[in-house]
Design a protein around this motif. Structure first.
Motif, PDB file in Angstrom:
ATOM      1  N   TRP A 209      -0.469  12.073   2.162  1.00  0.00           N
ATOM      2  CA  TRP A 209       0.611  11.091   2.209  1.00  0.00           C
ATOM      3  C   TRP A 209       0.129   9.758   2.776  1.00  0.00           C
ATOM      4  CZ3 TRP A 209       5.241  11.855  -0.068  1.00  0.00           C
ATOM      5  CH2 TRP A 209       5.619  13.174  -0.348  1.00  0.00           C
ATOM      6  N   SER A 210       0.659   8.675   2.225  1.00  0.00           N
ATOM      7  CA  SER A 210       0.386   7.336   2.760  1.00  0.00           C
ATOM      8  C   SER A 210       1.614   6.459   2.577  1.00  0.00           C
ATOM      9  CB  SER A 210      -0.822   6.705   2.063  1.00  0.00           C
ATOM     10  OG  SER A 210      -0.574   6.518   0.684  1.00  0.00           O
ATOM     11  N   LEU A 211       1.773   5.497   3.478  1.00  0.00           N
ATOM     12  CA  LEU A 211       2.880   4.544   3.440  1.00  0.00           C
ATOM     13  C   LEU A 211       2.301   3.150   3.588  1.00  0.00           C
ATOM     14  CD1 LEU A 211       6.032   4.120   3.510  1.00  0.00           C
ATOM     15  CD2 LEU A 211       5.799   4.100   6.007  1.00  0.00           C
ATOM     16  N   GLU A 219       5.958   1.256  -0.387  1.00  0.00           N
ATOM     17  CA  GLU A 219       5.586   2.361  -1.257  1.00  0.00           C
ATOM     18  C   GLU A 219       5.211   3.582  -0.423  1.00  0.00           C
ATOM     19  OE1 GLU A 219       2.424   2.002  -4.536  1.00  0.00           O
ATOM     20  OE2 GLU A 219       1.401   3.098  -2.918  1.00  0.00           O
ATOM     21  N   LEU A 220       5.765   4.727  -0.786  1.00  0.00           N
ATOM     22  CA  LEU A 220       5.398   6.021  -0.202  1.00  0.00           C
ATOM     23  C   LEU A 220       4.678   6.800  -1.288  1.00  0.00           C
ATOM     24  CD1 LEU A 220       5.514   8.089   2.130  1.00  0.00           C
ATOM     25  CD2 LEU A 220       7.692   8.885   1.160  1.00  0.00           C
ATOM     26  N   ARG A 221       3.407   7.186  -1.048  1.00  0.00           N
ATOM     27  CA  ARG A 221       2.548   7.777  -2.075  1.00  0.00           C
ATOM     28  C   ARG A 221       2.074   9.165  -1.657  1.00  0.00           C
ATOM     29  NH1 ARG A 221      -1.380   5.679  -6.108  1.00  0.00           N
ATOM     30  NH2 ARG A 221      -0.253   3.712  -5.844  1.00  0.00           N
ATOM     31  N   TYR A 222       2.035  10.078  -2.636  1.00  0.00           N
ATOM     32  CA  TYR A 222       1.487  11.420  -2.434  1.00  0.00           C
ATOM     33  C   TYR A 222       0.278  11.587  -3.348  1.00  0.00           C
ATOM     34  CZ  TYR A 222       0.995  16.487  -2.379  1.00  0.00           C
ATOM     35  OH  TYR A 222       0.493  17.764  -2.250  1.00  0.00           O
ATOM     36  N   GLY A 231       4.806   8.816  -6.300  1.00  0.00           N
ATOM     37  CA  GLY A 231       5.646   8.549  -5.136  1.00  0.00           C
ATOM     38  C   GLY A 231       6.859   7.723  -5.485  1.00  0.00           C
TER      39      GLY A 231
END
Length: 317
Positions: A209-211, A219-222, A231
Motif C-alpha cells: 500500500w502507498s498514499l 491517490e491510494l494505490r495497492y 487503487g
C-alpha cells in the motif's frame, strides 16, 4: 524509487495540465519517474504518451441542458541527468477537447448551455521545463516554468497564451515518508493570476500500500504485483480556453470547465518500455463558466455528476 525525484516530476505534471487547461490518467510525472528509476542510468530518457477519455452526459443543475466531453491527449517528456544529482525535465503536451452541449427547451440565450452548444473543438498545447537538484541527502529543490496555448479553432492566437512559474522543495523524513511543498504561479487568460501552494506527501505504508498526492489530488494505490497495481483517486481539474468571435454573449471571451473526478484506476506495466493506465469514475462538482473579453461574468452554472472513463498508453525509449 528515490523520493527526491518525485516532487519535481509531479509538479511538472501539475504545471503542464493547467497550461493545457488543467488532468485522471495522463500523468507525465510519478509513474513515468518509476519507469526511469528502474531503468539503467543514462544521460537522456524519452517518454511518449497518448490517451483519451470520455465523460457521459451530465445535466445542468437548473435543467437547461446536458454536457458530455471527449478528450484526446498526447505528450513527450525528455529527461536529462546532469552531473550527480541534477535533472532537467522538458515536457511537450497537446490535447483536443470536444464538447457536446445540448440545450433544453428551458435554456435562454447567454446561459452556459446555449454558449456551450456553440463551442468548436478546443486545442491545447504546452511546454514546461523544470530543473531539480539535491541540497543534501534528505532535501531536494526544483525550479521551472512554461507557456501554453488553449483556444477554440478560430480564437485569436495571440490572446490564447498563458504562462506559469513553479518552485519548491521536498524533505525525506524517513525511508517510507517524504513531505514537501511547492508554489505554482500561473496566468489565466482574462482571470486573475493564480497562486497555489502545493503540499506534497509520499507515504509507503507497507510493501503493498502507498498514499501520495498526485497533481491536485490524492491517490491510494495497492501493488498487486510488479506488473499490476490499482487503487482509488480524487483530484481537482479545470480546463480554461479562449473563445472565438462567434459567441454573441462572450465575443473573444473565455470559458472554464471545472470538476472533481473521483474513481478507481489500474496501472499495468506491459513491458519495461510500455505502460497502460485506465481509470473510471464520476466527475463531481462540475461547473461551466464563461467570461467576456474584459473578464466580466457572463454565465456560471453547475453540473450534475457525470460518469467518465479514460485510458493512456506510454512508451519509454
Amino acid at each position: 524509487m528515490p523520493t527526491s525525484r518525485m516532487l519535481p516530476l509531479t509538479l511538472l505534471a501539475l504545471a503542464t495540465t493547467p497550461l493545457m487547461g488543467a488532468q485522471p490518467s495522463e500523468d507525465a510525472g510519478e509513474k513515468q519517474a518509476e519507469q526511469i528509476e528502474r531503468s539503467k542510468p543514462q544521460s537522456l530518457t524519452l517518454i511518449a504518451r497518448a490517451g483519451g477519455s470520455f465523460q457521459a452526459d451530465a445535466d445542468f443543475d437548473n435543467d437547461i441542458g446536458e454536457l458530455s466531453l471527449s478528450e484526446y491527449r498526447a505528450g513527450l517528456t525528455a529527461l536529462w541527468n546532469i552531473e550527480d544529482a541534477g535533472r532537467l525535465t522538458i515536457d511537450l503536451s497537446a490535447a483536443l477537447l470536444d464538447y457536446d452541449v445540448t440545450p433544453s427547451p428551458t435554456a435562454v440565450a447567454g446561459d452556459s448551455a446555449s454558449i456551450g452548444a456553440e463551442l468548436d473543438d478546443i486545442h491545447q498545447f504546452g511546454i514546461t521545463a523544470i530543473y531539480s537538484d539535491s541540497l543534501n541527502d534528505t532535501t531536494n529543490w526544483f525550479l521551472g516554468g512554461g507557456i501554453g496555448f488553449s483556444g477554440e479553432d478560430n480564437a485569436d492566437f495571440g490572446d490564447s497564451f498563458d504562462w506559469l512559474a513553479t518552485g519548491g522543495f521536498e524533505y525525506k523524513q524517513s525511508d517510507t515518508l517524504s513531505i514537501g511543498v511547492g508554489v505554482l504561479i500561473k496566468s489565466r487568460l482574462e482571470d486573475d493570476v493564480l497562486i497555489v501552494p502545493i503540499p506534497r506527501i509520499n507515504w509507503t505504508i507497507d510493501e503493498r500500500w502507498s498514499l501520495r498526492t498526485e497533481r491536485a489530488g490524492l491517490e491510494l494505490r495497492y501493488k498487486h504485483s510488479d506488473q499490476l497495481s490499482y487503487g482509488v483517486f480524487g483530484e481537482y481539474r479545470s480546463d480554461s480556453f479562449r473563445l472565438d468571435d462567434t459567441h454573441a454573449a462572450a465575443v473573444d471571451g473565455m470559458g472554464t470547465h471545472r470538476r472533481i473526478p473521483v474513481g478507481m484506476f489500474a496501472d499495468f506495466k506491459a513491458s519495461d518500455r510500455i505502460r497502460i493506465e485506465a481509470a473510471a469514475g464520476a466527475a463531481l462538482g462540475g461547473e461551466l463558466e464563461f467570461l467576456d473579453a474584459n473578464g466580466n461574468d457572463v454565465s456560471k452554472q453547475d453540473l450534475d455528476p457525470g460518469i467518465f472513463g479514460a485510458i493512456t498508453v506510454s512508451f519509454r525509449f
